[in-house]
Enzyme design. Sequence first.
Site, PDB file in Angstrom:
ATOM      1  N   CYS A  69      44.518  42.937  33.179  1.00 31.23           N
ATOM      2  CA  CYS A  69      45.245  42.248  32.196  1.00 31.23           C
ATOM      3  C   CYS A  69      44.959  43.129  30.854  1.00 31.23           C
ATOM      4  O   CYS A  69      45.746  43.211  29.945  1.00 31.23           O
ATOM      5  CB  CYS A  69      45.080  40.823  32.066  1.00 31.23           C
ATOM      6  SG  CYS A  69      45.657  39.914  33.502  1.00 31.23           S
TER       7      CYS A  69
HETATM    8  C1  BEZ Z   1      43.094  40.817  36.582  1.00 28.87           C
HETATM    9  O1  BEZ Z   1      43.868  40.900  35.485  1.00 28.87           O
HETATM   10  O2  BEZ Z   1      42.283  41.714  36.350  1.00 28.87           O
HETATM   11  C2  BEZ Z   1      43.327  40.046  37.365  1.00 28.87           C
HETATM   12  C3  BEZ Z   1      43.992  38.629  37.469  1.00 28.87           C
HETATM   13  C4  BEZ Z   1      43.961  37.688  38.438  1.00 28.87           C
HETATM   14  C5  BEZ Z   1      43.721  38.188  39.730  1.00 28.87           C
HETATM   15  C6  BEZ Z   1      43.143  39.440  39.875  1.00 28.87           C
HETATM   16  C7  BEZ Z   1      42.938  40.425  38.779  1.00 28.87           C
END
Ligand code: BEZ
Length: 212
Positions: free
Chosen positions: A45
């Site tokens: 994200c």
């Molecule tokens: C991420 O944004 O890195 C992420 C969020 C939830 C699960 C896996 C990755």
Amino acid sequence: MALRLGDEVPNFTQNSSEGEINFYDWAGDSWVVLFSHPADFTPVCTTELGTVAKLKAEFDKRGVKVIALSVDDADSHKGWIGDINETQSTTVNYPILADVDKKVSDLYDMIHPNSLNNLTIRTVFIIDPQKKLRLSITYPASTGRNFDEIIRVIDSLQLTDNYQVATPVNWKDGDDCVIVPSLKDPEVLKEKFPKGYTEVKPYLRMTPQPNK
Ligand code: BEZ
């Protein structure tokens, strides 16, 4: 029920990293990209939100406003924005909805409990100035989105709303387009496509992009 293409999207009022937002008032006459992510302070994200901030000029050029969402609160968003700015060498220039009560997530069906319990998955919505849903894509949490693709679709939608063309596979702005199959009258074709067209098959007619 899940939103479908062509549906009018629901309005809402929700807190954000930039204060309370009434969605319809905030959107005004712009196109909107509304996208959710699972949680603040997560690696994928962080890269996504930084990239979206860097694309601001591209969104502005197309009359598009961008708004993100997660179920974390506004103070968390503000702390995380500092990290995004630092690590992605940018400045987040759009609001992040703080959907703590999951009001918007539920309205837009952004929680898929069999994929990710209680958190929003990666959804992207393109909404037009009439508040109609024009695209929705749902990605798994483990896959970061390709926002160049989102801009490509906006280019296609804005073009095909104004000309009787559709855009073929892997089309990008400036490439040849296809003439919509419903258009058959040779006189009308000549008038609408003064640059001409190539008839590969009666149903497959290629023409230079009309607004270039
Ligand atoms: C991420 O944004 O890195 C992420 C969020 C939830 C699960 C896996 C990755």
